[in-house]
Every structure is written in C-alpha cells, then in structure tokens.
Design an enzyme around this catalytic site. Structure first.
Site, PDB file in Angstrom:
ATOM      1  N   LYS A   1      84.186   8.808  11.197  1.00 34.09           N
ATOM      2  CA  LYS A   1      85.024   9.569  10.260  1.00 34.09           C
ATOM      3  C   LYS A   1      86.075   8.682   9.573  1.00 34.09           C
ATOM      4  O   LYS A   1      86.331   7.549  10.021  1.00 34.09           O
ATOM      5  CB  LYS A   1      85.695  10.716  11.024  1.00 34.09           C
ATOM      6  CG  LYS A   1      84.721  11.807  11.518  1.00 34.09           C
ATOM      7  CD  LYS A   1      85.518  12.925  12.189  1.00 34.09           C
ATOM      8  CE  LYS A   1      84.632  14.082  12.605  1.00 34.09           C
ATOM      9  NZ  LYS A   1      85.444  15.168  13.225  1.00 34.09           N
TER      10      LYS A   1
ATOM     11  N   TYR B   1      79.904  21.246   6.761  1.00 30.46           N
ATOM     12  CA  TYR B   1      80.625  21.952   7.824  1.00 30.46           C
ATOM     13  C   TYR B   1      80.563  23.472   7.648  1.00 30.46           C
ATOM     14  O   TYR B   1      81.427  24.180   8.165  1.00 30.46           O
ATOM     15  CB  TYR B   1      82.081  21.489   7.868  1.00 30.46           C
ATOM     16  CG  TYR B   1      82.325  20.242   8.695  1.00 30.46           C
ATOM     17  CD1 TYR B   1      81.915  20.170  10.041  1.00 30.46           C
ATOM     18  CD2 TYR B   1      83.008  19.155   8.168  1.00 30.46           C
ATOM     19  CE1 TYR B   1      82.172  19.040  10.807  1.00 30.46           C
ATOM     20  CE2 TYR B   1      83.263  18.018   8.940  1.00 30.46           C
ATOM     21  CZ  TYR B   1      82.843  17.970  10.262  1.00 30.46           C
ATOM     22  OH  TYR B   1      83.106  16.859  11.036  1.00 30.46           O
TER      23      TYR B   1
ATOM     24  N   PHE C   1      90.724  26.003  10.431  1.00 34.21           N
ATOM     25  CA  PHE C   1      90.848  24.569  10.131  1.00 34.21           C
ATOM     26  C   PHE C   1      89.829  24.089   9.096  1.00 34.21           C
ATOM     27  O   PHE C   1      89.798  22.906   8.763  1.00 34.21           O
ATOM     28  CB  PHE C   1      90.733  23.736  11.423  1.00 34.21           C
ATOM     29  CG  PHE C   1      89.445  23.939  12.210  1.00 34.21           C
ATOM     30  CD1 PHE C   1      88.279  23.277  11.862  1.00 34.21           C
ATOM     31  CD2 PHE C   1      89.413  24.804  13.302  1.00 34.21           C
ATOM     32  CE1 PHE C   1      87.102  23.451  12.576  1.00 34.21           C
ATOM     33  CE2 PHE C   1      88.237  24.995  14.031  1.00 34.21           C
ATOM     34  CZ  PHE C   1      87.075  24.313  13.661  1.00 34.21           C
TER      35      PHE C   1
ATOM     36  N   ARG D   1      77.035  13.184  22.586  1.00 35.36           N
ATOM     37  CA  ARG D   1      78.209  14.030  22.843  1.00 35.36           C
ATOM     38  C   ARG D   1      79.014  13.466  24.021  1.00 35.36           C
ATOM     39  O   ARG D   1      80.238  13.530  24.028  1.00 35.36           O
ATOM     40  CB  ARG D   1      77.781  15.479  23.149  1.00 35.36           C
ATOM     41  CG  ARG D   1      77.058  16.203  22.019  1.00 35.36           C
ATOM     42  CD  ARG D   1      77.916  16.531  20.833  1.00 35.36           C
ATOM     43  NE  ARG D   1      79.090  17.285  21.149  1.00 35.36           N
ATOM     44  CZ  ARG D   1      79.877  17.853  20.224  1.00 35.36           C
ATOM     45  NH1 ARG D   1      79.585  17.752  18.915  1.00 35.36           N
ATOM     46  NH2 ARG D   1      80.954  18.507  20.561  1.00 35.36           N
TER      47      ARG D   1
ATOM     48  N   THR E   1      86.257  17.226  21.861  1.00 37.74           N
ATOM     49  CA  THR E   1      86.746  17.356  20.479  1.00 37.74           C
ATOM     50  C   THR E   1      88.200  16.902  20.355  1.00 37.74           C
ATOM     51  O   THR E   1      88.550  16.183  19.422  1.00 37.74           O
ATOM     52  CB  THR E   1      86.620  18.825  20.019  1.00 37.74           C
ATOM     53  OG1 THR E   1      85.269  19.246  20.220  1.00 37.74           O
ATOM     54  CG2 THR E   1      86.991  18.974  18.556  1.00 37.74           C
TER      55      THR E   1
ATOM     56  N   ARG F   1      86.326   9.060  21.592  1.00 34.84           N
ATOM     57  CA  ARG F   1      87.478   9.843  21.138  1.00 34.84           C
ATOM     58  C   ARG F   1      88.728   9.545  21.965  1.00 34.84           C
ATOM     59  O   ARG F   1      89.841   9.551  21.442  1.00 34.84           O
ATOM     60  CB  ARG F   1      87.129  11.330  21.140  1.00 34.84           C
ATOM     61  CG  ARG F   1      86.276  11.696  19.920  1.00 34.84           C
ATOM     62  CD  ARG F   1      85.694  13.072  20.030  1.00 34.84           C
ATOM     63  NE  ARG F   1      85.191  13.562  18.742  1.00 34.84           N
ATOM     64  CZ  ARG F   1      84.518  14.694  18.611  1.00 34.84           C
ATOM     65  NH1 ARG F   1      84.249  15.443  19.661  1.00 34.84           N
ATOM     66  NH2 ARG F   1      84.105  15.080  17.413  1.00 34.84           N
TER      67      ARG F   1
ATOM     68  N   ASN G   1      89.580  12.720  14.914  1.00 32.78           N
ATOM     69  CA  ASN G   1      88.998  12.358  16.210  1.00 32.78           C
ATOM     70  C   ASN G   1      87.855  11.351  16.092  1.00 32.78           C
ATOM     71  O   ASN G   1      87.009  11.243  16.969  1.00 32.78           O
ATOM     72  CB  ASN G   1      88.591  13.612  16.989  1.00 32.78           C
ATOM     73  CG  ASN G   1      87.601  14.468  16.228  1.00 32.78           C
ATOM     74  OD1 ASN G   1      87.094  14.073  15.179  1.00 32.78           O
ATOM     75  ND2 ASN G   1      87.294  15.624  16.756  1.00 32.78           N
TER      76      ASN G   1
ATOM     77  N   HIS H   1      81.847  12.204  14.545  1.00 32.11           N
ATOM     78  CA  HIS H   1      81.112  13.486  14.585  1.00 32.11           C
ATOM     79  C   HIS H   1      79.774  13.240  15.267  1.00 32.11           C
ATOM     80  O   HIS H   1      79.183  12.167  15.118  1.00 32.11           O
ATOM     81  CB  HIS H   1      80.842  14.004  13.161  1.00 32.11           C
ATOM     82  CG  HIS H   1      79.806  15.103  13.134  1.00 32.11           C
ATOM     83  ND1 HIS H   1      80.126  16.424  13.341  1.00 32.11           N
ATOM     84  CD2 HIS H   1      78.453  15.062  12.986  1.00 32.11           C
ATOM     85  CE1 HIS H   1      79.005  17.148  13.307  1.00 32.11           C
ATOM     86  NE2 HIS H   1      77.979  16.346  13.085  1.00 32.11           N
TER      87      HIS H   1
ATOM     88  N   GLU I   1      71.225  18.094  10.046  1.00 31.12           N
ATOM     89  CA  GLU I   1      72.261  17.151   9.605  1.00 31.12           C
ATOM     90  C   GLU I   1      71.652  15.824   9.149  1.00 31.12           C
ATOM     91  O   GLU I   1      72.154  15.208   8.210  1.00 31.12           O
ATOM     92  CB  GLU I   1      73.271  16.937  10.737  1.00 31.12           C
ATOM     93  CG  GLU I   1      74.088  18.192  11.015  1.00 31.12           C
ATOM     94  CD  GLU I   1      75.110  18.033  12.131  1.00 31.12           C
ATOM     95  OE1 GLU I   1      75.837  19.003  12.393  1.00 31.12           O
ATOM     96  OE2 GLU I   1      75.195  16.945  12.731  1.00 31.12           O
TER      97      GLU I   1
HETATM   98  N1  UDP Z   1      88.675  20.613  14.318  1.00 36.42           N
HETATM   99  C1  UDP Z   1      89.996  20.742  13.969  1.00 36.42           C
HETATM  100  N2  UDP Z   1      90.766  21.666  14.624  1.00 36.42           N
HETATM  101  C2  UDP Z   1      90.261  22.440  15.622  1.00 36.42           C
HETATM  102  C3  UDP Z   1      88.920  22.314  15.973  1.00 36.42           C
HETATM  103  C4  UDP Z   1      88.145  21.379  15.314  1.00 36.42           C
HETATM  104  O1  UDP Z   1      90.481  20.054  13.084  1.00 36.42           O
HETATM  105  O2  UDP Z   1      91.010  23.252  16.193  1.00 36.42           O
HETATM  106  C5  UDP Z   1      87.830  19.631  13.605  1.00 36.42           C
HETATM  107  C6  UDP Z   1      87.562  18.390  14.438  1.00 36.42           C
HETATM  108  O3  UDP Z   1      87.619  17.271  13.575  1.00 36.42           O
HETATM  109  C7  UDP Z   1      86.158  18.613  14.930  1.00 36.42           C
HETATM  110  C8  UDP Z   1      85.535  19.366  13.753  1.00 36.42           C
HETATM  111  O4  UDP Z   1      86.580  20.211  13.293  1.00 36.42           O
HETATM  112  O5  UDP Z   1      85.518  17.380  15.217  1.00 36.42           O
HETATM  113  C9  UDP Z   1      84.345  20.229  14.099  1.00 36.42           C
HETATM  114  O6  UDP Z   1      84.688  21.088  15.168  1.00 36.42           O
HETATM  115  P1  UDP Z   1      83.718  21.293  16.396  1.00 36.42           P
HETATM  116  O7  UDP Z   1      84.234  22.431  17.201  1.00 36.42           O
HETATM  117  O8  UDP Z   1      82.309  21.375  15.909  1.00 36.42           O
HETATM  118  O9  UDP Z   1      83.941  19.950  17.263  1.00 36.42           O
HETATM  119  P2  UDP Z   1      82.980  18.709  17.513  1.00 36.42           P
HETATM  120  O10 UDP Z   1      81.558  19.212  17.529  1.00 36.42           O
HETATM  121  O11 UDP Z   1      83.228  17.738  16.405  1.00 36.42           O
HETATM  122  O12 UDP Z   1      83.400  18.164  18.841  1.00 36.42           O
HETATM  123 MG    MG Z   2      80.547  20.363  16.171  1.00 42.93          MG
END
Ligand code: UDP
Ligand code: MG
Length: 136
Positions: free
Chosen positions: A12, A52, A60, A88, A94, A105, A115, A118, A129
């Site tokens: 990112k 997204y 968010f 993951r 996250t 992360r 973070n 992705h 994707e």
């Molecule tokens: N995100 C955020 N605030 C939140 C939750 C998620 O800004 O409270 C952002 C964060 O960058 C995250 C992305 O949204 O990586 C996608 O969220 P997801 O729950 O899919 O998390 P990920 O799969 O990336 O761990």
């Molecule tokens: Mg996700």
C-alpha cells in the site's frame, strides 16, 4: 497434500512511500511465495472504490479509497501452497497493534488504515482481485 494457490497482495501507499517494497517482497520470497507477476501502479479513486466495493457500506470506505489512490502501490500475484491463508498469516491482523510479532503489519504498519499491505481473504476473492489487476 499439495494445494497450490494464488493470492493478490498489494503493498500500500504508506509502505511504497517509505521505500519498503523491496524489503516486503524479500519477506514474501523468504516465506516461500513465488511472485508470479508484479507491477507498480497508481489507481484512481474510482478504481479503488471498485476494488474495495465489499466495504462500500462501512464508515471507513471513503477514506480507504482516498488513501489507496493517494500514491503508488505494488500489486503482486503470490503463489504457494495455501497461499491465501499463508499470506494472511504473514501480513498479520488488520490493526498493526493487534498483529503478532514477525508479521509485516506489526513490523511496518503505522495504523489500522495505513497498515502497509493488502491480501485477499478467500480463494474466490483472490481470483476476482487477480482478475481486477491482471486482466490479460
Ligand atoms: N480499515 C480501516 N478502518 C477499519 C477497518 C479497516 O481503515 O476500521 C481499512 C484497512 O486499511 C484494511 C482495509 O480497510 O486493511 C480493508 O479492511 P478489511 O477488514 O478487509 O481488512 P484486511 O482484510 O485488509 O485485513
Ligand atoms: Mg479484507
């Protein structure tokens, strides 16, 4: 049993901006991922919104799309047995605050929004994707 999978990884803007892309790619390679394809690009806000879309009802969502389109990113197809889950695990939670030691992360993430990486969350989404960024 072998279960070769591909998953989509994105380095990112916060990480590319800090020149961490090389180091993050080394972590993936060290962990046994093959980087099948990669490109450095910058997406538009509209493209980020499409990517997204699953999060469109989340509070968010707008900030997330502004952020993803704010600077260059590196998108990669990673391949390995059980690549989706393994990625993951290498990424970590996250919120970097909750991520385990040794995860990307934990090491590089600044905050829940910045973070650093992705990763697809399922084999199905990985296919979608990968198609989104690597159509040909
Ligand atoms: N995100 C955020 N605030 C939140 C939750 C998620 O800004 O409270 C952002 C964060 O960058 C995250 C992305 O949204 O990586 C996608 O969220 P997801 O729950 O899919 O998390 P990920 O799969 O990336 O761990
Ligand atoms: Mg996700």
């Amino acid at each position: 049993m072998n279960n070769l999978e591909q998953t989509l990884s994105i380095i990112k803007p916060d990480a590319v901006e800090r020149n961490l892309d090389k180091e993050i790619k080394e972590i993936f390679k060290y962990k046994g991922f093959n980087i099948v394809k990669e490109k450095k690009i910058q997406v538009t806000k509209a493209e980020a919104e499409q990517f997204y879309k699953v999060h469109e009802t989340k509070p968010f969502y707008n900030d997330l799309c502004v952020y993803l389109s704010s600077g260059p990113i590196v998108v990669m197809i990673l391949e390995k047995d059980n690549a989706v889950l393994e990625n993951r695990e290498v990424m970590g939670a996250t919120n970097p605050k909750d991520a385990k030691d040794g995860t990307i992360r934990k090491k590089f993430g600044i905050s829940i929004d910045k973070n650093s990486v992705h990763g697809s969350d399922s084999v199905d989404n990985a296919k979608k994707e990968i198609e989104f960024f690597f159509k040909d």
